[in-house]
Design a protein around this motif. Structure first.
Motif, PDB file in Angstrom:
ATOM      1  N   GLU A   1      25.657  66.668  32.551  1.00  0.00           N
ATOM      2  CA  GLU A   1      26.126  68.014  32.880  1.00  0.00           C
ATOM      3  C   GLU A   1      27.628  68.206  32.726  1.00  0.00           C
ATOM      4  N   GLU A   2      28.400  67.170  32.950  1.00  0.00           N
ATOM      5  CA  GLU A   2      29.862  67.276  32.875  1.00  0.00           C
ATOM      6  C   GLU A   2      30.331  67.212  31.427  1.00  0.00           C
ATOM      7  N   ASP A   3      31.149  68.170  31.016  1.00  0.00           N
ATOM      8  CA  ASP A   3      31.651  68.216  29.641  1.00  0.00           C
ATOM      9  C   ASP A   3      32.426  66.964  29.263  1.00  0.00           C
ATOM     10  N   GLU A   4      33.250  66.491  30.179  1.00  0.00           N
ATOM     11  CA  GLU A   4      34.076  65.313  29.893  1.00  0.00           C
ATOM     12  C   GLU A   4      33.200  64.076  29.687  1.00  0.00           C
ATOM     13  N   GLU A   5      32.187  63.902  30.531  1.00  0.00           N
ATOM     14  CA  GLU A   5      31.270  62.773  30.385  1.00  0.00           C
ATOM     15  C   GLU A   5      30.508  62.887  29.064  1.00  0.00           C
ATOM     16  N   PHE A   6      30.038  64.090  28.737  1.00  0.00           N
ATOM     17  CA  PHE A   6      29.296  64.284  27.490  1.00  0.00           C
ATOM     18  C   PHE A   6      30.171  63.952  26.282  1.00  0.00           C
ATOM     19  N   GLU A   7      31.414  64.359  26.323  1.00  0.00           N
ATOM     20  CA  GLU A   7      32.345  64.081  25.225  1.00  0.00           C
ATOM     21  C   GLU A   7      32.555  62.569  25.067  1.00  0.00           C
ATOM     22  N   THR A   8      32.730  61.872  26.174  1.00  0.00           N
ATOM     23  CA  THR A   8      32.918  60.413  26.147  1.00  0.00           C
ATOM     24  C   THR A   8      31.688  59.714  25.574  1.00  0.00           C
ATOM     25  N   VAL A   9      30.508  60.137  26.018  1.00  0.00           N
ATOM     26  CA  VAL A   9      29.257  59.534  25.546  1.00  0.00           C
ATOM     27  C   VAL A   9      29.052  59.848  24.066  1.00  0.00           C
ATOM     28  N   SER A  10      29.350  61.068  23.646  1.00  0.00           N
ATOM     29  CA  SER A  10      29.211  61.452  22.234  1.00  0.00           C
ATOM     30  C   SER A  10      30.110  60.607  21.346  1.00  0.00           C
ATOM     31  N   GLU A  11      31.348  60.406  21.778  1.00  0.00           N
ATOM     32  CA  GLU A  11      32.272  59.584  21.003  1.00  0.00           C
ATOM     33  C   GLU A  11      31.776  58.145  20.903  1.00  0.00           C
ATOM     34  N   ALA A  12      31.276  57.605  22.010  1.00  0.00           N
ATOM     35  CA  ALA A  12      30.756  56.234  22.003  1.00  0.00           C
ATOM     36  C   ALA A  12      29.550  56.130  21.068  1.00  0.00           C
ATOM     37  N   TYR A  13      28.663  57.109  21.129  1.00  0.00           N
ATOM     38  CA  TYR A  13      27.497  57.128  20.241  1.00  0.00           C
ATOM     39  C   TYR A  13      27.942  57.148  18.779  1.00  0.00           C
ATOM     40  N   ASN A  14      28.871  58.047  18.444  1.00  0.00           N
ATOM     41  CA  ASN A  14      29.348  58.155  17.063  1.00  0.00           C
ATOM     42  C   ASN A  14      29.990  56.866  16.576  1.00  0.00           C
ATOM     43  N   GLU A  15      30.790  56.222  17.415  1.00  0.00           N
ATOM     44  CA  GLU A  15      31.415  54.949  17.042  1.00  0.00           C
ATOM     45  C   GLU A  15      30.366  53.873  16.834  1.00  0.00           C
ATOM     46  N   LEU A  16      29.420  53.785  17.745  1.00  0.00           N
ATOM     47  CA  LEU A  16      28.385  52.757  17.683  1.00  0.00           C
ATOM     48  C   LEU A  16      27.547  52.902  16.416  1.00  0.00           C
ATOM     49  N   PHE A  17      27.098  54.100  16.147  1.00  0.00           N
ATOM     50  CA  PHE A  17      26.209  54.289  15.012  1.00  0.00           C
ATOM     51  C   PHE A  17      26.952  54.327  13.685  1.00  0.00           C
ATOM     52  N   SER A  18      28.215  54.715  13.661  1.00  0.00           N
ATOM     53  CA  SER A  18      28.955  54.652  12.400  1.00  0.00           C
ATOM     54  C   SER A  18      29.228  53.195  12.042  1.00  0.00           C
ATOM     55  N   GLU A  19      29.434  52.326  13.048  1.00  0.00           N
ATOM     56  CA  GLU A  19      29.623  50.894  12.788  1.00  0.00           C
ATOM     57  C   GLU A  19      28.351  50.292  12.225  1.00  0.00           C
ATOM     58  N   GLU A  20      27.173  50.684  12.752  1.00  0.00           N
ATOM     59  CA  GLU A  20      25.902  50.169  12.239  1.00  0.00           C
ATOM     60  C   GLU A  20      25.700  50.604  10.800  1.00  0.00           C
ATOM     61  N   ASP A  21      26.031  51.863  10.488  1.00  0.00           N
ATOM     62  CA  ASP A  21      25.886  52.358   9.123  1.00  0.00           C
ATOM     63  C   ASP A  21      26.768  51.572   8.166  1.00  0.00           C
TER      64      ASP A  21
END
Length: 119
Positions: free
Chosen positions: A91-111
Motif C-alpha cells: 500500500e505504501e508508495d515508497e515501499e512499492f517503489e523500493t520493491v519495484s526497483e529490487a525486482y527490476n535489478e534482480l530480473f535484469s541481472e538474470e536476463d
C-alpha cells in the motif's frame, strides 16, 4: 546455446554432447513455471505465472505475471509455519517503489546472465 544444443538437452540425453555439460542453466531451462490463482475483490479468478520470490529489507515479495498480460504484479509474500501463504497488497508508495526497483535489478541481472550463456 544453439538449436542443436537445445535439442540435445530437450531429448534428455544423459551423455551431453552439447556444451551445457549439465550446468545450472540447463536445469533452469527445463523447470516448469508455477501457476497461482488469485481471487480478486470482485471474486474474479486471475491465473498468474510465478516469476519469483525475493527478499527486500527483511520481507519477502512475490512477482506474478497474469496470463495474457505483460504487467507484473508485486505483492508482499507471507508464509506461516504450517506453510499457508498470504499475499498482501503493497500500500505504501515508497515501499512499492523500493520493491519495484529490487525486482527490476534482480530480473535484469538474470536476463544478462542468460544472454551471456547463449553466446
Amino acid at each position: 546455446m544453439n538449436k542443436e544444443e537445445k535439442d540435445c538437452c530437450k531429448n534428455g540425453n544423459e551423455n551431453h554432447e552439447c556444451k551445457c555439460n549439465g550446468h545450472d542453466h540447463h536445469d533452469h531451462e527445463h523447470e516448469e513455471v508455477e501457476m497461482l490463482e488469485l481471487t480478486l475483490d470482485d471474486d474474479t479468478i486471475l491465473k498468474t505465472y510465478v516469476l519469483g520470490i525475493f527478499e527486500v529489507e527483511d520481507k519477502e515479495y512475490i512477482a506474478l505475471l497474469p496470463e495474457n498480460d505483460e504487467k507484473v504484479l508485486l505483492y508482499e509474500y507471507i508464509e506461516d509455519e504450517e506453510g499457508s501463504v498470504e499475499l498482501k497488497v503493497i500500500e505504501e508508495d515508497e515501499e512499492f517503489e523500493t520493491v519495484s526497483e529490487a525486482y527490476n535489478e534482480l530480473f535484469s541481472e538474470e536476463d544478462e546472465y542468460e544472454e551471456d550463456e547463449e553466446e
